[in-house]
Design a protein around this motif. Sequence first.
Motif: not given
Length: 232
Positions: A25-28, A85-88, A186-191
């Motif tokens: 669901l997190a990548v739907s 719950v998805c947060d940005m 799900y995690l996306r993290c970068d600089i």
Amino acid sequence: MLSLALVVSTAGCSHGPDDRKLRSLAVSDQARARRAQQEHKLQALVGRLGSVTGLDYAFTRFRDDCARPGSQALWGSDDPEHSLVCDMEAVAYFGVRDDMTDVLPRIRAASLAQWGLQDENGEDLPYARGSVRYALDYYRNHGKYPDGRNMSPPELQSPDLTIAWDVAPYGLVEEAPGCPPPRYLYLRCDITPEATATVRAVRAKYGTVLAFRIGQEAHSSWRGYYTVPRKR
């Protein structure tokens, strides 16, 4: 382009969909559409601040994650209405090459947000923390209220956005935090644009660093940008 990482959660749960279903669901398509919309808004805000004369964009620390709502042993789920719950959030760092008393009115003119409390005419209230007027009064009055008390260091505040900067003689902007441990569905993290970019290097070049924080407030619209209701 920010890198993408999917991280498998090792924590099981006896209620709601299992982790495999939640990861799906997190990548739907629906989640991707909401994610792209929020990221576009975020990048547009950073770009608008970057166009303010006297600020030089340095780098952005970006984070996007999806997880089950946190829970407490005695009280149960912090969010009993949702199973995912998805947060940005993001912090964009800038070098300040002009005096802040010149830059602050330009930030207000960029209309990124309503900073601090304002009256019915849209004017900043006197000594309202989080406003451009408060920040300018801080510099004008050398950090003192009219009665001689010390003013708190200034920053600009709104429900979604915060702008903080080094106030001499203090370096108030902290180093960008590292990415969180792999406990998210799900995690996306970068600089970006350089993974090795640091606040220290920006401060060494400009003397003053400004941090533009997006989505870090508790009730920000970037929190819960995509949710999955808990079935009953």
